[in-house]
Design an enzyme around this catalytic site. Sequence first.
Site, PDB file in Angstrom:
ATOM      1  N   PHE A   1       0.848  -1.187   0.000  1.00 51.80           N
ATOM      2  CA  PHE A   1       0.000   0.000   0.000  1.00 51.80           C
ATOM      3  C   PHE A   1       0.893   1.250   0.000  1.00 51.80           C
ATOM      4  O   PHE A   1       1.873   1.305   0.740  1.00 51.80           O
ATOM      5  CB  PHE A   1      -0.929  -0.018   1.220  1.00 51.80           C
ATOM      6  CG  PHE A   1      -1.977   1.038   1.169  1.00 51.80           C
ATOM      7  CD1 PHE A   1      -3.079   0.899   0.334  1.00 51.80           C
ATOM      8  CD2 PHE A   1      -1.856   2.194   1.926  1.00 51.80           C
ATOM      9  CE1 PHE A   1      -4.044   1.890   0.260  1.00 51.80           C
ATOM     10  CE2 PHE A   1      -2.822   3.186   1.860  1.00 51.80           C
ATOM     11  CZ  PHE A   1      -3.920   3.030   1.033  1.00 51.80           C
TER      12      PHE A   1
ATOM     13  N   ASP B   1       0.948  -4.284   8.983  1.00 48.80           N
ATOM     14  CA  ASP B   1      -0.171  -3.374   8.732  1.00 48.80           C
ATOM     15  C   ASP B   1      -1.423  -4.242   8.584  1.00 48.80           C
ATOM     16  O   ASP B   1      -1.527  -5.048   7.653  1.00 48.80           O
ATOM     17  CB  ASP B   1       0.097  -2.555   7.453  1.00 48.80           C
ATOM     18  CG  ASP B   1      -0.959  -1.479   7.205  1.00 48.80           C
ATOM     19  OD1 ASP B   1      -2.113  -1.672   7.651  1.00 48.80           O
ATOM     20  OD2 ASP B   1      -0.627  -0.469   6.558  1.00 48.80           O
TER      21      ASP B   1
ATOM     22  N   TYR C   1     -11.421   2.827   9.921  1.00 47.81           N
ATOM     23  CA  TYR C   1     -12.612   3.173   9.116  1.00 47.81           C
ATOM     24  C   TYR C   1     -12.976   2.129   8.075  1.00 47.81           C
ATOM     25  O   TYR C   1     -13.902   2.331   7.311  1.00 47.81           O
ATOM     26  CB  TYR C   1     -12.441   4.542   8.450  1.00 47.81           C
ATOM     27  CG  TYR C   1     -11.168   4.736   7.667  1.00 47.81           C
ATOM     28  CD1 TYR C   1     -11.035   4.209   6.397  1.00 47.81           C
ATOM     29  CD2 TYR C   1     -10.106   5.461   8.205  1.00 47.81           C
ATOM     30  CE1 TYR C   1      -9.865   4.382   5.683  1.00 47.81           C
ATOM     31  CE2 TYR C   1      -8.929   5.638   7.503  1.00 47.81           C
ATOM     32  CZ  TYR C   1      -8.814   5.099   6.240  1.00 47.81           C
ATOM     33  OH  TYR C   1      -7.655   5.262   5.537  1.00 47.81           O
ATOM     34  N   LYS C   2     -12.244   1.021   8.028  1.00 48.39           N
ATOM     35  CA  LYS C   2     -12.568  -0.019   7.042  1.00 48.39           C
ATOM     36  C   LYS C   2     -13.542  -1.004   7.681  1.00 48.39           C
ATOM     37  O   LYS C   2     -14.670  -0.640   7.977  1.00 48.39           O
ATOM     38  CB  LYS C   2     -11.272  -0.638   6.525  1.00 48.39           C
ATOM     39  CG  LYS C   2     -10.487   0.384   5.697  1.00 48.39           C
ATOM     40  CD  LYS C   2      -9.130  -0.062   5.249  1.00 48.39           C
ATOM     41  CE  LYS C   2      -8.490   1.034   4.392  1.00 48.39           C
ATOM     42  NZ  LYS C   2      -7.057   0.844   4.212  1.00 48.39           N
TER      43      LYS C   2
ATOM     44  N   ARG D   1     -12.647  -4.225  -7.418  1.00 43.83           N
ATOM     45  CA  ARG D   1     -12.469  -4.863  -6.106  1.00 43.83           C
ATOM     46  C   ARG D   1     -13.807  -4.894  -5.383  1.00 43.83           C
ATOM     47  O   ARG D   1     -14.550  -3.908  -5.391  1.00 43.83           O
ATOM     48  CB  ARG D   1     -11.448  -4.014  -5.345  1.00 43.83           C
ATOM     49  CG  ARG D   1     -10.915  -4.616  -4.076  1.00 43.83           C
ATOM     50  CD  ARG D   1      -9.845  -3.721  -3.485  1.00 43.83           C
ATOM     51  NE  ARG D   1     -10.436  -2.515  -2.897  1.00 43.83           N
ATOM     52  CZ  ARG D   1      -9.864  -1.771  -1.952  1.00 43.83           C
ATOM     53  NH1 ARG D   1      -8.657  -2.081  -1.507  1.00 43.83           N
ATOM     54  NH2 ARG D   1     -10.451  -0.716  -1.474  1.00 43.83           N
TER      55      ARG D   1
HETATM   56  C1  LIG Z   1      -6.324   1.947   4.146  1.00 47.52           C
HETATM   57  C2  LIG Z   1      -4.902   1.662   4.444  1.00 47.52           C
HETATM   58  C3  LIG Z   1      -4.127   2.571   5.151  1.00 47.52           C
HETATM   59  C4  LIG Z   1      -4.716   3.890   5.543  1.00 47.52           C
HETATM   60  O1  LIG Z   1      -3.805   4.808   6.013  1.00 47.52           O
HETATM   61  P1  LIG Z   1      -4.352   6.246   6.475  1.00 47.52           P
HETATM   62  O2  LIG Z   1      -3.241   6.797   7.240  1.00 47.52           O
HETATM   63  O3  LIG Z   1      -5.597   6.009   7.259  1.00 47.52           O
HETATM   64  O4  LIG Z   1      -4.692   7.014   5.252  1.00 47.52           O
HETATM   65  C5  LIG Z   1      -2.829   2.229   5.468  1.00 47.52           C
HETATM   66  N1  LIG Z   1      -2.316   1.036   5.085  1.00 47.52           N
HETATM   67  C6  LIG Z   1      -3.044   0.140   4.377  1.00 47.52           C
HETATM   68  C7  LIG Z   1      -2.443  -1.168   3.994  1.00 47.52           C
HETATM   69  C8  LIG Z   1      -4.346   0.440   4.036  1.00 47.52           C
HETATM   70  O5  LIG Z   1      -5.053  -0.445   3.334  1.00 47.52           O
END
Ligand SMILES: *Cc1c(COP(=O)(O)O)cnc(C)c1O
Length: 407
Positions: free
Chosen positions: A125, A194, A219-220, A366
């Site tokens: 990511f 992560d 938030y996911k 997705r």
């Molecule tokens: C959604 C996501 C993030 C989000 O990071 P933010 O700091 O909230 O923008 C980080 N890492 C991964 C792998 C994600 O899928």
Amino acid sequence: MTTLAECEARDAADPLARIRQRFALPDGVIYLDGNSLGALPRAAASHLARVVEAEWGEGLVRSWNTAGWYDAPRRVGAKIARLIGAHDDEVLVADSTSVNLYKLLRAVLSADSARHTILTEPGNFPTDLHIAQGIAAVDPRVRVQLAPREAIADAAGPGTIVLLTHVHYRTCDKYDMAAVNRAVKARGGIVVWDLSHSVGAVALDLAADGAELAVGCGYKYLSGGPGAPAFLYVARHLQARLHSPVTGWLGHAAPFAFADDYVAAPGIDRFQSGTPPILGLAALECGVDLMLETDMALLAAKGQALCDLFIEQVDARCPGLELVTPRDRRVRGSHVSYRHPHAYAVMQALIARGVIGDFREPAVIRFGFAPLYTGFADAWRAVEALAQVLATQAWDDPRFAERARVT
Ligand SMILES: *Cc1c(COP(=O)(O)O)cnc(C)c1O
């Protein structure tokens, strides 16, 4: 092949189906993007109104003590700990996932001058890569090394911090957490996980799997609301040795002594950077509480069953889509992705039909299966819409060509 009636029967028999009513999902929408922004728990609206009107409006500054505001980062962290197999004093809600990544990576680098390499995979990511690059840009001692996922563990050594996203945001490949931790540790490395696409989607047991450091998103799947605060996990045995690089006053051992000199709080509290976002925490707590009403093993199994059904239906009804997600549920998370040459327009055409998934570069559509509120009939109907979009080339429409800025 599974029929719609069979899917409806599975939904009727599903012990998790009652929880769907606790989410405010709009009529006419099949929501398959809970892995990007989790749906709204009905309780969040009334709870937030109470926090705003009673706790903020009436309680004012007293609410830091009387309404549990001060304890919220640890309280909600302890609840998340139950979802990920951690002890309640190992998880803190704070900042964003990106900032927490920075804090943990920097803490490990500073604790041990022999560590100098952040090892991760290409295609991780972007924020994970960018945070690592940003650290290397200001610290000449640090370098970022990339290795393909199958070579990661072998590339680790005593100087390495391995930074991995447990469930890949695009392909949905899932690492064997226990095996990676074991292999990296045997080579003297340490892993930062992560969990953004894992928490609330797959069964996690950080303690049993030997995980030492992790971050994750609120938030996911946790349905904490847009921009919800994130969390970080530091195993007990590391807490005394690691120091946050953001030495804010609320990470101090005695913040209300208002001392000039920083002394780190004992334990996980030292990773608090500043005053916590109480409204965000209040919304996040609603999502986490809903998840705690069920059993994570049950949720994970349902997520996998939904993915299996979706893949089976697409195999049968949607020629022209290339599956990029593993078929083997043991090595995947809870979303399914396909490659299509006109992926963006295909997803826009689906959204126009009320099926909301998302598009990811390059050329991937997705579909997330948040097991708390997604049903088997939803998955079935989504494939029906997808089959129709492909068969009629409904995506070939100028309305679906223009890229939105945020998707
Ligand atoms: C959604 C996501 C993030 C989000 O990071 P933010 O700091 O909230 O923008 C980080 N890492 C991964 C792998 C994600 O899928």
